[in-house]
Design a protein around this motif. Structure first.
Motif, PDB file in Angstrom:
ATOM      1  N   VAL A   1       0.940  -1.315  -0.029  1.00  0.00           N
ATOM      2  CA  VAL A   1       0.119   0.032  -0.057  1.00  0.00           C
ATOM      3  C   VAL A   1       0.817   1.264  -0.031  1.00  0.00           C
ATOM      4  CG1 VAL A   1      -2.059  -0.877   1.224  1.00  0.00           C
ATOM      5  CG2 VAL A   1      -0.219  -0.169   2.573  1.00  0.00           C
ATOM      6  N   THR A   2       1.991   1.161  -0.500  1.00  0.00           N
ATOM      7  CA  THR A   2       2.852   2.205  -0.385  1.00  0.00           C
ATOM      8  C   THR A   2       2.493   3.583  -1.321  1.00  0.00           C
ATOM      9  OG1 THR A   2       4.841   0.578  -0.380  1.00  0.00           O
ATOM     10  CG2 THR A   2       5.355   3.058  -0.973  1.00  0.00           C
ATOM     11  N   ASP A   3       1.915   3.313  -2.443  1.00  0.00           N
ATOM     12  CA  ASP A   3       1.250   4.461  -3.256  1.00  0.00           C
ATOM     13  C   ASP A   3       0.369   5.050  -2.391  1.00  0.00           C
ATOM     14  OD1 ASP A   3       3.065   3.764  -5.064  1.00  0.00           O
ATOM     15  OD2 ASP A   3       2.045   2.571  -6.589  1.00  0.00           O
ATOM     16  N   LEU A   4      -0.804   4.213  -1.768  1.00  0.00           N
ATOM     17  CA  LEU A   4      -1.784   4.463  -1.169  1.00  0.00           C
ATOM     18  C   LEU A   4      -1.326   5.424  -0.018  1.00  0.00           C
ATOM     19  CD1 LEU A   4      -4.874   4.873  -0.726  1.00  0.00           C
ATOM     20  CD2 LEU A   4      -4.824   2.649   0.670  1.00  0.00           C
ATOM     21  N   LYS A   5      -0.291   4.972   0.697  1.00  0.00           N
ATOM     22  CA  LYS A   5       0.209   5.904   1.889  1.00  0.00           C
ATOM     23  C   LYS A   5       0.592   7.299   1.498  1.00  0.00           C
ATOM     24  CE  LYS A   5      -0.734   3.478   5.599  1.00  0.00           C
ATOM     25  NZ  LYS A   5      -1.421   4.233   6.874  1.00  0.00           N
ATOM     26  N   ARG A   6       1.342   7.094   0.424  1.00  0.00           N
ATOM     27  CA  ARG A   6       2.163   8.293  -0.273  1.00  0.00           C
ATOM     28  C   ARG A   6       1.076   9.266  -0.693  1.00  0.00           C
ATOM     29  NH1 ARG A   6       6.881   5.651  -3.570  1.00  0.00           N
ATOM     30  NH2 ARG A   6       8.433   5.015  -1.878  1.00  0.00           N
ATOM     31  N   ALA A   7       0.021   8.631  -1.105  1.00  0.00           N
ATOM     32  CA  ALA A   7      -1.206   9.780  -1.564  1.00  0.00           C
ATOM     33  C   ALA A   7      -1.811  10.125  -0.334  1.00  0.00           C
ATOM     34  CB  ALA A   7      -2.000   8.885  -2.546  1.00  0.00           C
ATOM     35  N   GLU A   8      -1.977   9.173   0.689  1.00  0.00           N
ATOM     36  CA  GLU A   8      -2.650   9.863   1.688  1.00  0.00           C
ATOM     37  C   GLU A   8      -1.638  10.863   2.578  1.00  0.00           C
ATOM     38  OE1 GLU A   8      -3.192   6.431   4.258  1.00  0.00           O
ATOM     39  OE2 GLU A   8      -5.085   5.752   3.028  1.00  0.00           O
ATOM     40  N   HIS A   9      -0.396  10.781   2.491  1.00  0.00           N
ATOM     41  CA  HIS A   9       0.490  11.732   2.963  1.00  0.00           C
ATOM     42  C   HIS A   9       0.402  13.275   2.177  1.00  0.00           C
ATOM     43  CE1 HIS A   9       4.146  13.255   5.094  1.00  0.00           C
ATOM     44  NE2 HIS A   9       4.737  13.589   4.020  1.00  0.00           N
ATOM     45  N   LEU A  10       0.532  13.015   1.129  1.00  0.00           N
ATOM     46  CA  LEU A  10       0.329  14.219   0.087  1.00  0.00           C
ATOM     47  C   LEU A  10      -0.983  15.223   0.651  1.00  0.00           C
ATOM     48  CD1 LEU A  10       1.976  13.144  -3.197  1.00  0.00           C
ATOM     49  CD2 LEU A  10       2.991  14.663  -1.574  1.00  0.00           C
ATOM     50  N   THR A  11      -2.047  14.228   0.709  1.00  0.00           N
ATOM     51  CA  THR A  11      -3.323  14.799   0.788  1.00  0.00           C
ATOM     52  C   THR A  11      -3.262  15.314   2.208  1.00  0.00           C
ATOM     53  OG1 THR A  11      -4.478  13.267  -0.349  1.00  0.00           O
ATOM     54  CG2 THR A  11      -5.591  14.097   1.337  1.00  0.00           C
ATOM     55  N   GLN A  12      -2.657  14.905   3.247  1.00  0.00           N
ATOM     56  CA  GLN A  12      -2.351  15.299   4.510  1.00  0.00           C
ATOM     57  C   GLN A  12      -1.688  16.666   4.528  1.00  0.00           C
ATOM     58  OE1 GLN A  12      -3.647  14.501   7.314  1.00  0.00           O
ATOM     59  NE2 GLN A  12      -2.712  15.971   8.874  1.00  0.00           N
ATOM     60  N   LEU A  13      -0.619  16.767   3.761  1.00  0.00           N
ATOM     61  CA  LEU A  13       0.265  18.022   3.458  1.00  0.00           C
ATOM     62  C   LEU A  13      -0.374  19.254   3.108  1.00  0.00           C
ATOM     63  CD1 LEU A  13       3.838  16.642   2.311  1.00  0.00           C
ATOM     64  CD2 LEU A  13       3.094  17.555   4.589  1.00  0.00           C
ATOM     65  N   VAL A  14      -1.566  18.841   2.062  1.00  0.00           N
ATOM     66  CA  VAL A  14      -2.199  19.871   1.461  1.00  0.00           C
ATOM     67  C   VAL A  14      -3.097  20.322   2.220  1.00  0.00           C
ATOM     68  CG1 VAL A  14      -4.008  20.119  -0.469  1.00  0.00           C
ATOM     69  CG2 VAL A  14      -1.909  18.774  -1.031  1.00  0.00           C
ATOM     70  N   PHE A  15      -3.770  19.247   3.060  1.00  0.00           N
ATOM     71  CA  PHE A  15      -4.971  19.797   4.005  1.00  0.00           C
ATOM     72  C   PHE A  15      -4.320  20.577   4.987  1.00  0.00           C
ATOM     73  CE2 PHE A  15      -7.776  19.166   7.878  1.00  0.00           C
ATOM     74  CZ  PHE A  15      -8.951  19.092   7.012  1.00  0.00           C
ATOM     75  N   GLU A  16      -3.192  20.322   5.436  1.00  0.00           N
ATOM     76  CA  GLU A  16      -2.837  20.916   6.925  1.00  0.00           C
ATOM     77  C   GLU A  16      -2.156  22.116   6.325  1.00  0.00           C
ATOM     78  OE1 GLU A  16      -3.102  20.154   9.948  1.00  0.00           O
ATOM     79  OE2 GLU A  16      -4.278  18.556   9.309  1.00  0.00           O
ATOM     80  N   ARG A  17      -1.251  22.177   5.224  1.00  0.00           N
ATOM     81  CA  ARG A  17      -0.571  23.578   4.883  1.00  0.00           C
ATOM     82  C   ARG A  17      -1.384  24.372   3.775  1.00  0.00           C
ATOM     83  NH1 ARG A  17       5.326  20.727   3.885  1.00  0.00           N
ATOM     84  NH2 ARG A  17       5.781  19.866   6.136  1.00  0.00           N
ATOM     85  N   SER A  18      -2.408  24.163   3.382  1.00  0.00           N
ATOM     86  CA  SER A  18      -2.947  24.836   2.318  1.00  0.00           C
ATOM     87  C   SER A  18      -3.278  26.227   2.860  1.00  0.00           C
ATOM     88  CB  SER A  18      -4.490  24.351   2.267  1.00  0.00           C
ATOM     89  OG  SER A  18      -5.361  25.246   1.489  1.00  0.00           O
ATOM     90  N   PRO A  19      -3.319  27.299   2.191  1.00  0.00           N
ATOM     91  CA  PRO A  19      -3.675  28.622   2.725  1.00  0.00           C
ATOM     92  C   PRO A  19      -5.117  28.723   2.794  1.00  0.00           C
ATOM     93  CG  PRO A  19      -2.987  28.542   0.209  1.00  0.00           C
ATOM     94  CD  PRO A  19      -2.927  27.286   0.600  1.00  0.00           C
ATOM     95  N   ASP A  20      -5.844  28.070   2.285  1.00  0.00           N
ATOM     96  CA  ASP A  20      -7.088  28.175   2.344  1.00  0.00           C
ATOM     97  C   ASP A  20      -7.875  27.339   3.512  1.00  0.00           C
ATOM     98  OD1 ASP A  20      -7.310  29.602  -0.283  1.00  0.00           O
ATOM     99  OD2 ASP A  20      -7.566  27.585  -1.204  1.00  0.00           O
ATOM    100  N   ALA A  21      -9.210  27.741   4.144  1.00  0.00           N
ATOM    101  CA  ALA A  21      -9.687  27.095   5.382  1.00  0.00           C
ATOM    102  C   ALA A  21     -10.252  25.785   4.645  1.00  0.00           C
ATOM    103  CB  ALA A  21     -10.405  28.109   6.034  1.00  0.00           C
ATOM    104  N   ILE A  22      -9.998  24.854   5.384  1.00  0.00           N
ATOM    105  CA  ILE A  22     -10.796  23.490   4.914  1.00  0.00           C
ATOM    106  C   ILE A  22     -11.256  22.764   5.961  1.00  0.00           C
ATOM    107  CG2 ILE A  22     -10.347  21.317   3.768  1.00  0.00           C
ATOM    108  CD1 ILE A  22      -7.851  22.648   2.379  1.00  0.00           C
ATOM    109  N   CYS A  23     -12.654  22.265   5.806  1.00  0.00           N
ATOM    110  CA  CYS A  23     -13.248  21.527   6.708  1.00  0.00           C
ATOM    111  C   CYS A  23     -13.774  20.379   6.272  1.00  0.00           C
ATOM    112  CB  CYS A  23     -14.029  22.365   7.893  1.00  0.00           C
ATOM    113  SG  CYS A  23     -15.617  22.800   6.940  1.00  0.00           S
ATOM    114  N   ILE A  24     -14.148  19.155   7.040  1.00  0.00           N
ATOM    115  CA  ILE A  24     -15.035  18.227   6.520  1.00  0.00           C
ATOM    116  C   ILE A  24     -16.288  18.054   7.384  1.00  0.00           C
ATOM    117  CG2 ILE A  24     -15.028  15.735   6.225  1.00  0.00           C
ATOM    118  CD1 ILE A  24     -12.380  15.557   5.456  1.00  0.00           C
ATOM    119  N   ILE A  25     -17.571  17.912   7.063  1.00  0.00           N
ATOM    120  CA  ILE A  25     -18.681  18.029   7.513  1.00  0.00           C
ATOM    121  C   ILE A  25     -19.447  16.722   7.192  1.00  0.00           C
ATOM    122  CG2 ILE A  25     -20.902  19.402   8.104  1.00  0.00           C
ATOM    123  CD1 ILE A  25     -19.415  21.668   7.196  1.00  0.00           C
ATOM    124  N   GLY A  26     -19.861  15.800   8.476  1.00  0.00           N
ATOM    125  CA  GLY A  26     -20.522  14.845   8.193  1.00  0.00           C
ATOM    126  C   GLY A  26     -21.937  15.033   7.740  1.00  0.00           C
TER     127      GLY A  26
END
Length: 516
Positions: free
Chosen positions: A137-162
């Motif tokens: 699952v290396t590719d999946l983990k790397r994609a998750e890591h990149l997504t996490q970086l984008v989410f945390e370091r984005s200059p925009d405000a981001i939220c997930i609502i259930g």
């Protein structure tokens, strides 16, 4: 080769073709899915890997078994305890193992793997072996890591609502603009943050559309405790493994600076356009005076005639009435000229009116008629009936037509035998309205066509080089295009097209076309 074959080796000649074919297809499926199979015999402590499991661990596919030491050697040192603990828990009769860990291949490459396993038992329930699957699952983990970086370091405000309208996740920028930490937001209902009224009337309807699978985007001004900001908001549906939308990804992009800069640019463009109109009208001072003096002079003559008819004995009241009618008509005409001039000179915010382009053209023709005649030129109109209406600012569009007419006059007075200037209107198959200004001047040098619409470029000794730039920006702001082509046999054709207003059609036809 399958783990079953490794447990009970069978000579290839004894394996039926159908069995070998199924094994080959299963091995191929393992390679495609990056999923390998393994078994640990609890009686002998031997470990059997399928070919794909060997490849995942960086081992050469082999007949026979693999030792625990070989497997342990491939585990990342920091994850060996995770691996041992998960297997020990399952061996003690706990739940099936399901965990992630890292391996280090012989070449030093680190890979992420996901492993699952369960016990197999004999008829009496005694554990025989651990059997399971391992997936790269290396590719999946790397994609998750990149997504996490984008989410945390984005200059925009981001939220997930259930689906319960509660925050599931927020990034640092969202914490900043909301004034709350992630700890204080996770699990909190949106209405508790924004207020019940705002949530029910504004936010919830958009969330509900998103939960139905629709991408929702909008922008507006929002008031915060210490400022007012222009925010672009997008709501994107997040799907689970099924088609059902499980959550919403909301992104808030601050466009305040862009909006303020755009407003400032529009204001500057409006000021420049107004200055251009004033400058153009200044060139028409003599013609405007002539246009105004004509009806005023007619008013004076008709008033004198009325006085004479009143002075006779008996007074000729019928002729007096006719003279007064003419005075009224001339007064209205003078008022229309002054009103048109005032409209072109005043500063006002852009309007979105329904415009009959033919009448806009005729207003400009009336304003420039004396200027054209002064130079011995002829101005003809060829206006199509039944044109669709266009939507926009009448003054701005008249400014474009006025600029094009004045440019044509300036070009033609340089040519001794230049005579006719023609303005025409038409529509194309897509119901776009086309306005053309044709002159019989020297034409446009093909080498400078691309520069005509550049700021401060001009072919006139006294020109500013802004008329065509402003005209082009006005037409583009109305959703149209301004361009130039050669006229035949001589001269240039400046024309622009505008989108028709939907369901908008002009009246019975243009006012009577004027020829100068």
């Amino acid at each position: 080769m399958l783990w079953q074959r490794l447990i009970r080796p069978v000579a290839p000649r004894e394996v039926p073709y159908e069995v070998r074919r199924r094994e080959e297809l299963l091995e191929q499926a393992q390679r495609i899915a990056h999923v390998g199979y393994w078994e640990r015999d609890l009686r002998t402590e031997r470990i059997t890997f399928s070919d794909e499991a060997c490849r995942i661990f960086g081992l050469a596919p082999r007949e026979g078994t693999i030792t625990i030491e070989e497997v342990t050697e491939r585990l990342h040192p920091e994850d060996r305890a995770i691996w041992s603990s998960a297997l020990a828990h399952t061996l003690r009769g706990g739940s099936r193992c399901d965990f992630n860990y890292r391996i280090v291949r012989p070449d030093g490459e680190v890979r992420f793997v996901h492993s699952q396993g369960d016990l197999t038992r004999d008829a009496s329930g005694r554990p025989l072996s651990l059997f399971g699957a391992v997936q790269d699952v290396t590719d999946l983990k790397r994609a998750e890591h990149l997504t996490q970086l984008v989410f945390e370091r984005s200059p925009d405000a981001i939220c997930i609502i259930g689906r319960d309208y509660r925050y599931q996740r927020v990034n640092p920028v969202f914490e900043l603009i909301s004034g709350r930490s992630a700890k204080d937001l996770i699990g909190v209902h949106v209405a508790d943050v924004l207020g019940t009224t705002v949530f029910e009337q504004t936010v919830k309807p958009k969330h509900d559309r998103c939960f139905e699978g629709e991408e929702v985007r909008y922008a507006d001004w929002f008031t915060y405790p210490d400022t007012r900001r222009y925010i672009s908001i997008s709501h994107s549906p997040l799907h689970s493994k099924s088609e059902r939308v499980e959550a919403i990804l909301s992104i808030f992009h601050d466009l305040t600076d862009y909006s303020l800069a755009s407003d400032a640019l529009r204001s500057a463009q409006a000021e420049l356009a107004h200055a251009n109109r004033v400058a153009t009208m200044g060139q028409l001072t003599a013609s405007i005076a002539h246009e105004v003096n004509q009806p005023i002079g007619a008013v004076v003559m008709n008033a004198q005639a009325a006085l004479r008819w009143l002075g006779v004995d008996p007074p000729n009241l019928e002729l007096v009435r006719q003279s007064l009618d003419l005075i009224v008509k001339d007064g209205v005409r003078a008022g229309e000229v002054v009103s048109g001039i005032r409209g072109l000179l005043k500063k006002a915010p852009p309007r979105k009116d329904s415009i009959d382009i033919n009448n806009a053209v005729l207003d400009v023709v009336a304003l420039t008629r004396s200027e054209v005649l002064k130079h011995g030129l002829s101005l003809q109109t060829d206006l199509a009936n039944g044109l669709p209406l266009v939507q926009g600012d009448r003054v701005q569009l008249q400014q474009v037509i006025l600029n094009l007419v004045m440019n044509a006059v300036d070009a033609m007075i340089c040519i001794a035998d230049a005579e006719e200037l023609r303005i025409s209107t038409s529509s194309d198959a897509s119901d776009r309205v086309l306005v053309s200004v044709r002159d019989t001047g020297p034409g446009v040098d093909p080498n400078i066509v691309d520069r005509l619409f550049e700021a401060f470029y001009t072919t006139k000794p006294e020109g500013m080089g802004m008329g065509l730039v402003i005209s082009s920006s006005i037409i583009e702001a109305h959703g149209g295009r301004l361009w130039v082509t050669a006229n035949e046999p001589r001269g240039a054709v400046f024309q622009f097209s505008l989108p028709a207003k939907q369901n908008g059609v002009s009246g019975d036809g243009p006012r009577q076309a004027l020829a100068a």
